[in-house]
Design an enzyme around this catalytic site. Structure first.
Site, short mmCIF file in Angstrom:
data_model
loop_
_atom_site.label_atom_id
_atom_site.label_comp_id
_atom_site.label_asym_id
_atom_site.label_seq_id
_atom_site.Cartn_x
_atom_site.Cartn_y
_atom_site.Cartn_z
N ASP A 63 31.46 -101.91 -21.67
CA ASP A 63 30.93 -102.95 -20.78
C ASP A 63 29.77 -102.43 -19.93
OD1 ASP A 63 32.21 -101.30 -18.98
OD2 ASP A 63 33.63 -102.81 -18.26
N HIS A 69 29.75 -99.68 -18.12
CA HIS A 69 30.09 -98.93 -16.91
C HIS A 69 29.70 -97.45 -17.03
CE1 HIS A 69 34.51 -98.19 -18.45
NE2 HIS A 69 33.72 -97.19 -18.81
N ASP A 122 35.94 -89.82 -11.89
CA ASP A 122 36.94 -90.85 -11.60
C ASP A 122 38.34 -90.40 -11.97
OD1 ASP A 122 36.39 -90.86 -14.31
OD2 ASP A 122 35.60 -92.89 -14.34
N GLU A 155 32.46 -100.91 -12.92
CA GLU A 155 32.52 -102.05 -13.84
C GLU A 155 31.39 -103.04 -13.53
OE1 GLU A 155 34.23 -101.39 -16.20
OE2 GLU A 155 36.40 -101.32 -15.91
P1 PGA Z 1 34.69 -93.08 -24.15
O1 PGA Z 1 34.58 -93.75 -22.70
O2 PGA Z 1 33.95 -91.80 -24.03
O3 PGA Z 1 36.16 -92.87 -24.39
O4 PGA Z 1 34.05 -94.02 -25.10
C1 PGA Z 1 33.34 -93.79 -22.08
C2 PGA Z 1 33.46 -94.44 -20.73
O5 PGA Z 1 34.30 -95.34 -20.56
O6 PGA Z 1 32.72 -94.04 -19.82
#
Ligand code: PGA
Length: 266
Positions: free
Chosen positions: A136, A138, A67, A143
């Site tokens: 959350d 994702h 992404d 999302e």
């Molecule tokens: P993080 O993010 O590794 O900074 O915890 C994980 C994600 O949002 O996929």
């Protein structure tokens, strides 16, 4: 799913990197799906070490990132392209023309997303996809509510994600509200998946994703349908799992890390 609980964040990264290295030894021209965020940094550190000290070769590897924020230039220090350049690409011998990160400044986003999907297909599909998990649930920026069959597209970020990511920006208002992301369906087509997660903050969502029902409200739960997933956690991220029959990596009396299977593999 194979679920492995390692003693700490560093070991989580080392084990994930080892699986990537095994994939590259088997297929030097492997197509890797890559993730950003704080979680995979220890994995990338170990991959860089394996490259520098043990000659792990990335020259034929093709990469696709999950992404990118909309409207951030690749040179912006919070863009995911910048993150990848600085945390991995600049330190290994990947050929720049084999690198794909969604382009946040695409003129026609829809057309770009179709092209990205085509590029993945033309490369023969993703052999090994690395994933983190958001607070959350994702995976990539899929999302809650993302269709389980979704493809690469534009997504609105949730308030929770914006707040989670605000720590990287000068102020919350600077966090982009949109991102281009591979879809859940795109991710499910990867031949193998490694999900990494660390820290107590991820414990509840990890348990929901791995032991709860498959639901579009927790995108990562769809990995329960994937035929080849390895989940690598640190102790804290694994602390809310209810089943006891996962692999646990423990230190033996010589301080060597050894896998001990608690019960049978799920
Ligand atoms: P993080 O993010 O590794 O900074 O915890 C994980 C994600 O949002 O996929």
């Amino acid at each position: 799913m194979e679920i492995i609980i390692t003693p700490n964040y560093e070991q989580m990264g080392k084990l994930a990197a080892k699986l990537v290295a095994q994939q590259l030894l088997k297929k030097p021209s492997a197509v890797l799906g890559l993730a950003t965020g704080s979680t995979p940094i220890s994995t990338y550190k170990e991959l860089i070490r394996l490259h520098k000290e043990e000659g792990l070769d990335f020259s034929k590897v093709i990469t696709f990132n999950l992404d990118e924020y909309l409207d951030l230039a690749p040179t912006h220090d919070q863009s995911y392209r910048y993150f990848m350049d600085h945390n991995l690409f600049h330190h290994i011998n990947v050929d720049p023309k084999n690198i794909h990160v969604p382009y946040g400044h695409a003129e026609d986003v829809e057309e770009f997303c179709e092209w990205y999907e085509d590029e993945i297909r033309r490369a023969g599909g993703i052999d090994l996809q690395i994933l983190g998990i958001g607070g959350d649930g994702h995976i990539a920026f899929n999302e809650p509510g993302s269709s389980l069959g979704s493809r690469t597209r534009l997504k609105t970020l949730t308030q929770e994600t914006i707040e989670d990511n605000a720590r990287f920006f000068k102020n919350k208002d600077d966090v982009p509200r949109f991102a281009i992301t591979m879809g859940v369906g795109t991710i499910l087509e990867a031949k193998k998946v490694i999900l990494v997660a660390n820290g107590a903050k991820k414990a509840a969502i990890v348990a929901e994703a791995l032991e709860g029902p498959i639901t579009a409200q927790v995108s990562a739960s769809v990995l329960q349908m994937h035929p080849h997933v390895t989940v690598i956690l640190d102790q804290e991220a694994g602390s809310k799992l209810k089943r006891a029959d996962y692999y646990k990596w423990v230190y033996n009396e010589k301080k060597r890390l050894i896998p001990r299977m608690i019960g049978k593999m799920t």
